[in-house]
Design a protein around this motif. Structure first.
Motif, PDB file in Angstrom:
ATOM      1  N   ALA A  91       0.821  -1.204   0.000  1.00 13.22           N
ATOM      2  CA  ALA A  91       0.000   0.000   0.000  1.00 13.22           C
ATOM      3  C   ALA A  91       0.859   1.259   0.000  1.00 13.22           C
ATOM      4  O   ALA A  91       0.416   2.328  -0.414  1.00 13.22           O
ATOM      5  CB  ALA A  91      -0.920  -0.010   1.218  1.00 13.22           C
ATOM      6  N   ASP A  92       2.078   1.141   0.494  1.00 13.34           N
ATOM      7  CA  ASP A  92       2.972   2.302   0.556  1.00 13.34           C
ATOM      8  C   ASP A  92       3.741   2.540  -0.735  1.00 13.34           C
ATOM      9  O   ASP A  92       4.484   3.512  -0.846  1.00 13.34           O
ATOM     10  CB  ASP A  92       3.970   2.127   1.713  1.00 13.34           C
ATOM     11  N   GLU A  93       3.602   1.658  -1.691  1.00 10.67           N
ATOM     12  CA  GLU A  93       4.353   1.793  -2.943  1.00 10.67           C
ATOM     13  C   GLU A  93       3.811   2.935  -3.785  1.00 10.67           C
ATOM     14  O   GLU A  93       2.611   3.217  -3.797  1.00 10.67           O
ATOM     15  CB  GLU A  93       4.275   0.486  -3.746  1.00 10.67           C
ATOM     16  N   ASP A  94       4.712   3.582  -4.486  1.00 12.35           N
ATOM     17  CA  ASP A  94       4.331   4.642  -5.419  1.00 12.35           C
ATOM     18  C   ASP A  94       3.935   3.987  -6.738  1.00 12.35           C
ATOM     19  O   ASP A  94       4.782   3.363  -7.393  1.00 12.35           O
ATOM     20  CB  ASP A  94       5.515   5.590  -5.618  1.00 12.35           C
ATOM     21  N   PRO A  95       2.665   4.096  -7.160  1.00 13.74           N
ATOM     22  CA  PRO A  95       2.208   3.452  -8.390  1.00 13.74           C
ATOM     23  C   PRO A  95       3.028   3.863  -9.617  1.00 13.74           C
ATOM     24  O   PRO A  95       3.319   3.045 -10.488  1.00 13.74           O
ATOM     25  CB  PRO A  95       0.749   3.916  -8.522  1.00 13.74           C
ATOM     26  N   ALA A  96       3.408   5.131  -9.666  1.00 12.74           N
ATOM     27  CA  ALA A  96       4.182   5.627 -10.807  1.00 12.74           C
ATOM     28  C   ALA A  96       5.560   4.976 -10.844  1.00 12.74           C
ATOM     29  O   ALA A  96       6.033   4.551 -11.901  1.00 12.74           O
ATOM     30  CB  ALA A  96       4.316   7.143 -10.734  1.00 12.74           C
ATOM     31  N   GLU A  97       6.191   4.890  -9.674  1.00 15.53           N
ATOM     32  CA  GLU A  97       7.523   4.280  -9.612  1.00 15.53           C
ATOM     33  C   GLU A  97       7.462   2.800  -9.982  1.00 15.53           C
ATOM     34  O   GLU A  97       8.316   2.296 -10.720  1.00 15.53           O
ATOM     35  CB  GLU A  97       8.100   4.432  -8.209  1.00 15.53           C
ATOM     36  N   THR A  98       6.442   2.119  -9.486  1.00 16.58           N
ATOM     37  CA  THR A  98       6.276   0.697  -9.802  1.00 16.58           C
ATOM     38  C   THR A  98       6.051   0.493 -11.294  1.00 16.58           C
ATOM     39  O   THR A  98       6.619  -0.413 -11.907  1.00 16.58           O
ATOM     40  CB  THR A  98       5.081   0.114  -9.022  1.00 16.58           C
ATOM     41  N   ALA A  99       5.242   1.354 -11.890  1.00 17.24           N
ATOM     42  CA  ALA A  99       4.955   1.249 -13.325  1.00 17.24           C
ATOM     43  C   ALA A  99       6.216   1.475 -14.155  1.00 17.24           C
ATOM     44  O   ALA A  99       6.445   0.784 -15.151  1.00 17.24           O
ATOM     45  CB  ALA A  99       3.880   2.252 -13.713  1.00 17.24           C
ATOM     46  N   VAL A 100       7.039   2.418 -13.738  1.00 14.40           N
ATOM     47  CA  VAL A 100       8.288   2.703 -14.457  1.00 14.40           C
ATOM     48  C   VAL A 100       9.246   1.529 -14.352  1.00 14.40           C
ATOM     49  O   VAL A 100       9.896   1.144 -15.336  1.00 14.40           O
ATOM     50  CB  VAL A 100       8.948   3.988 -13.917  1.00 14.40           C
ATOM     51  N   ILE A 165      -1.754  -3.353 -16.400  1.00  9.99           N
ATOM     52  CA  ILE A 165      -0.332  -3.189 -16.088  1.00  9.99           C
ATOM     53  C   ILE A 165       0.059  -1.743 -16.398  1.00  9.99           C
ATOM     54  O   ILE A 165       0.148  -1.360 -17.547  1.00  9.99           O
ATOM     55  CB  ILE A 165       0.539  -4.156 -16.907  1.00  9.99           C
ATOM     56  N   GLY A 166       0.261  -0.973 -15.359  1.00  5.94           N
ATOM     57  CA  GLY A 166       0.642   0.419 -15.596  1.00  5.94           C
ATOM     58  C   GLY A 166      -0.552   1.357 -15.558  1.00  5.94           C
ATOM     59  O   GLY A 166      -0.464   2.473 -15.093  1.00  5.94           O
TER      60      GLY A 166
END
Length: 221
Positions: A91-100, A165-166
């Motif tokens: 839950a603490d993950e940055d969606p943008a960072e994960t997508a990149v 995905i993304g």
């Protein structure tokens, strides 16, 4: 081997290729090498009919595999034990960072295939010694390359930007910048085509290479 099946049976051959990749009997790169007849002979005589469709299947498989592996790495504590990480951490993950990061993994797995196909097609065209008549095999690989590039972009957009995905975090611009960062954008791929002009044996091959460079640069903007 898919070669035991008739060339016109594209559906069965494609299904067999997919099965071999899914079961890790052959790699996506092995598939494109087979499709483009890299056997130490520059002759295009044995290039598979509809070669670009097999290359597209290989690219798609590599893309999906990279994304699946990335997702698995996020939910496995390590050692292959398959334990799911506490959702509170996710839950603490940055969606943008994960997508990149996911996009980066996808590019690392697929760009080598894209560059190989481009180099191999240029090699085939450069081997043509025809001065007046456009070689059929040359026209085939050029047309196939155009279709493959469009298919590759479609695969990336549908999987990376398709919602699962993304999602809406990334845009087409992110994908294009990703290709650029790995020297696989339109300008860099077009340069490979132009470099091959200097080694081309025939005038028609040179024309095809110049034409392909313009097309590649336009499609992979």
């Amino acid at each position: 081997s898919p070669s035991i099946l008739p060339n016109w049976d594209l559906v069965t051959r494609g299904a067999l290729v997919e099965c071999l990749m899914k079961n890790k009997i052959v790699s996506p790169m092995s598939v494109v090498r087979w499709a483009l007849a890299e056997n130490g002979d520059d002759s295009a005589a044995k290039i598979q009919a509809h070669w670009w469709k097999y290359a597209s299947l290989a690219f798609l498989h590599a893309l999906r595999q990279a994304c699946s592996s990335f997702e698995a790495s996020k939910t496995d504590l390590g050692g292959g034990i398959g334990m799911i990480i506490d959702d509170s951490q996710n839950a603490d993950e940055d969606p943008a960072e994960t997508a990149v990061l996911r996009l980066d993994e996808a590019l690392k797995s697929t760009v080598p295939i894209l560059r190989y196909v481009t180099e191999r097609v240029c090699q085939i065209l450069a081997a043509s010694s025809s001065e007046k008549k456009i070689p059929l095999e040359g026209a085939d690989v050029v047309e196939g390359m155009k279709r493959l590039l469009r298919a590759i972009l479609f695969h990336f957009y549908s999987i990376i930007l398709g919602g699962t995905i993304g999602g809406s975090v990334l845009t087409a611009s992110n994908i294009q910048k990703g290709f650029t960062s790995m020297d696989a954008d339109g300008e860099k791929l077009a340069a490979l085509c132009l470099d091959a002009v200097g080694t081309c044996k025939g005038e028609q091959g040179k024309k095809l290479l110049r034409s392909l460079s313009l097309t590649v640069e336009k499609i992979m903007l």
